[in-house]
Design a protein around this motif. Structure first.
Motif, mmCIF file in Angstrom:
data_model
loop_
_atom_site.group_PDB
_atom_site.id
_atom_site.type_symbol
_atom_site.label_atom_id
_atom_site.label_comp_id
_atom_site.label_asym_id
_atom_site.label_seq_id
_atom_site.Cartn_x
_atom_site.Cartn_y
_atom_site.Cartn_z
ATOM 1 N N LEU A 1 28.353 41.716 74.637
ATOM 2 C CA LEU A 1 27.184 42.458 75.316
ATOM 3 C C LEU A 1 26.864 43.633 74.820
ATOM 4 N N GLN A 2 28.102 44.395 74.644
ATOM 5 C CA GLN A 2 28.096 45.783 74.092
ATOM 6 C C GLN A 2 27.243 45.903 72.680
ATOM 7 N N ALA A 3 27.899 44.817 71.775
ATOM 8 C CA ALA A 3 27.214 44.986 70.550
ATOM 9 C C ALA A 3 25.653 44.675 70.472
ATOM 10 N N LEU A 4 25.283 43.763 71.599
ATOM 11 C CA LEU A 4 23.881 43.525 71.446
ATOM 12 C C LEU A 4 23.178 44.734 72.170
ATOM 13 N N ALA B 1 17.733 37.308 74.326
ATOM 14 C CA ALA B 1 18.963 36.873 73.695
ATOM 15 C C ALA B 1 20.315 36.339 74.754
ATOM 16 N N LEU B 2 19.881 37.042 76.221
ATOM 17 C CA LEU B 2 21.001 36.714 77.011
ATOM 18 C C LEU B 2 21.045 35.183 77.510
ATOM 19 N N LYS B 3 19.870 34.635 77.308
ATOM 20 C CA LYS B 3 19.613 33.169 77.464
ATOM 21 C C LYS B 3 21.022 32.479 76.946
ATOM 22 N N ASP B 4 21.266 32.726 75.720
ATOM 23 C CA ASP B 4 22.442 32.169 75.096
ATOM 24 C C ASP B 4 23.570 31.827 75.997
ATOM 25 N N GLU C 1 28.812 46.786 64.612
ATOM 26 C CA GLU C 1 29.748 46.393 63.648
ATOM 27 C C GLU C 1 30.478 45.161 64.211
ATOM 28 N N GLU C 2 30.468 44.993 65.444
ATOM 29 C CA GLU C 2 31.032 43.729 66.072
ATOM 30 C C GLU C 2 30.068 42.624 66.039
ATOM 31 N N ILE D 1 26.955 30.760 71.852
ATOM 32 C CA ILE D 1 27.118 31.139 70.681
ATOM 33 C C ILE D 1 27.778 32.394 70.516
ATOM 34 N N MET D 2 27.257 33.304 71.018
ATOM 35 C CA MET D 2 28.087 34.802 71.287
ATOM 36 C C MET D 2 29.571 34.830 71.943
ATOM 37 N N GLY D 3 29.650 33.931 73.028
ATOM 38 C CA GLY D 3 30.756 33.769 73.594
ATOM 39 C C GLY D 3 31.745 32.931 72.504
ATOM 40 N N GLY D 4 31.188 32.057 71.962
ATOM 41 C CA GLY D 4 32.063 31.263 70.999
ATOM 42 C C GLY D 4 32.721 32.345 69.983
#
Length: 468
Positions: free
Chosen positions: A114-117, A131-134, A104-105, A199-202
């Motif tokens: 991180l939870q959505a991942l 994916a955490l390397k982002d 959803e997120e 990217i995810m943080g932004g």
């Protein structure tokens, strides 16, 4: 007196006319504003049909709600009270293992946390770790002209991109991720990577922008998308809108232009806006020096609506539809549960579905040659396999958009810039407009129409006088 002719009555052309009228009519009432549309109706890829109780959109079914240029226009048109939002609900990706929820997120399949991942049902534990390397890999090579697919894979990993992001993005843009540029799709993702380091943080930092209204990300109208076109046209009653007549040739006549129409009439114009598909603009100009037109790419799409004499609530899944993954056993690319997503499309709350078949689909070459009845049968089989509905539809509508969907490949921006330069040099005051060049979404097309109108008004004001 200046004459401005707009060729092409899609949303870009109509928006150009609207903003020209708004800017010029109060101070220059003698300006002739003419719109030429070959079809019998305005709207291009926006067209609302009714069949029994169902409302079906043969092209675009909504407007992105967060685009800031839309709300002021709807207020001006008096349409605010007719706006409807998409219903909340889960989106899925369909694989051979069934329907898997998109977190959803997430934005276009990209997790915002991180939870959505961690919650993704589509990506393995190894893929999630990759994916955490982002979060710790800096960007030291990508620009907005680079491949969207390569950019995303470099920081989010191949598995997350292929299994969760690519199906979603491909459902919006007609093209494979590696053939799309960052600039023509999601330029802000590069900005986020450079600014926030991730990217995810932004996306998480800008969460309110994307998820501020929950799942209500899109808008339509109680009586369908054509309401927007009809209302704009009604506001332009003192302009010259000609439907059912095609522009066949555009030639330069000194400082002006002559447009030959299919009716035999010839119009003279000081300014011409070509808001047609690129291929039609090329045929109008018939100029071998404009070979850049040939470098613009298109894709195709088949849309199949099916309405059932089944209560919407009988659909076993809570959601608004699915996108087919690469390993699925259906031939469609996506299926929207339209009556779930848009309550106004089914007056008696019966089930309405819409399936999409794109030219990137390996089955497309076979499908495009099929009859409407055959395509309906194929769609019925896809529905049976994916969500278990076996009933015969009571309403159906098949629409083919063949070679009519822009595809923004890696060189698209450079090709457009070259065309802009050559057209400006060889045909002063002829302006290219529309989704073939500048953006496929309705807000993008409206913004392009407004920008085109402003450009013409600035030129007129700079000249300081009008032709008599």
């Amino acid at each position: 007196m200046n004459t401005i002719v707009i060729i092409g009555g899609g949303i870009t052309g109509l928006s150009t006319l609207y903003y020209l009228h708004k800017a010029l009519k109060p101070s220059h009432p003698d300006t002739r504003l003419i719109l030429i549309e070959a079809g019998d109706t305005l709207g291009g890829k926006i067209r609302t049909l009714r069949d029994s109780e169902f409302i079906m959109e043969t092209g675009a079914d909504s407007i992105v709600a967060r685009k800031s240029n839309v709300a002021p226009l709807l207020e001006e048109l008096g349409l605010t009270d007719q706006v409807v939002y998409n219903a909340t609900g889960t989106s899925y990706i369909y694989t051979r293992d069934g329907l898997k929820k998109i977190p959803e997120e997430s934005v276009f399949g990209i997790p915002l946390s991180l939870q959505a991942l961690a919650e993704s049902e589509l990506v393995s534990a190894e893929g999630k770790v990759e994916a955490l390397k982002d979060y710790y890999t800096p960007n030291d090579r990508f620009t907005k002209r680079d491949s969207l697919g390569q950019f995303l894979e470099a920081f989010l990993g191949k598995e997350l991109v292929e299994r969760q992001i690519a199906p979603v993005v491909s459902g919006v843009y007609s093209g494979e991720l590696h053939e799309l540029t960052i600039a023509s799709t999601f330029p802000y993702l590069l900005d986020y990577k450079n600014t926030y380091g991730s990217i995810m943080g932004g996306l998480a930092e800008n969460k309110q922008k994307f998820l501020g209204n929950g799942s209500q990300k899109f808008i339509s109208f109680h009586n369908g998308m054509s309401v927007l076109l009809d209302t704009m046209e009604a506001h332009l009653s003192d302009t010259d809108i000609r439907k059912g007549v095609a522009a066949e040739k555009l030639t330069r006549a000194g400082e002006r232009y002559e447009i030959t129409l299919s009716s035999g009439e010839r119009l003279e114009a000081d300014y011409v806006v070509l808001s047609t598909p690129a291929e039609a603009a090329k045929q109008l100009l018939t100029d071998p020096e404009l070979s850049d037109f040939d470098q613009l790419a298109t894709k195709s799409l088949i849309s199949v609506y099916m309405g059932y004499d089944i209560e919407d609530r009988q659909l076993a899944y809570d959601g608004t539809g699915f996108i087919a993954g690469k390993d699925s056993d259906v031939r469609c690319d996506a299926c929207t549960w339209t009556s779930r997503k848009w309550a106004h499309t089914s007056g008696q709350r019966h089930l309405l579905l819409r399936l999409f078949y794109k030219s990137s689909n390996p089955h497309y070459e076979d499908l495009i040659g099929r009859s409407d009845e055959e395509l309906k049968e194929i769609a019925m089989e896809d529905v049976r396999r994916s969500i278990g509905i076996t009933a015969e539809p009571i309403a159906a509508e098949v629409t083919k958009w063949h070679n009519n969907m822009p595809n923004y490949h890696l060189k698209h921006r450079q090709v457009v810039e070259a065309l802009e330069h050559k057209v400006a040099e060889r045909y002063p005051n002829v302006i290219l407009a529309g989704c073939s060049y500048y953006g496929v979404g309705i807000p993008d097309c409206i913004a392009n129409g407004e920008k085109t109108a402003e450009h013409i008004v600035e030129r007129i004001q700079k000249e300081g006088s009008f032709h008599s």
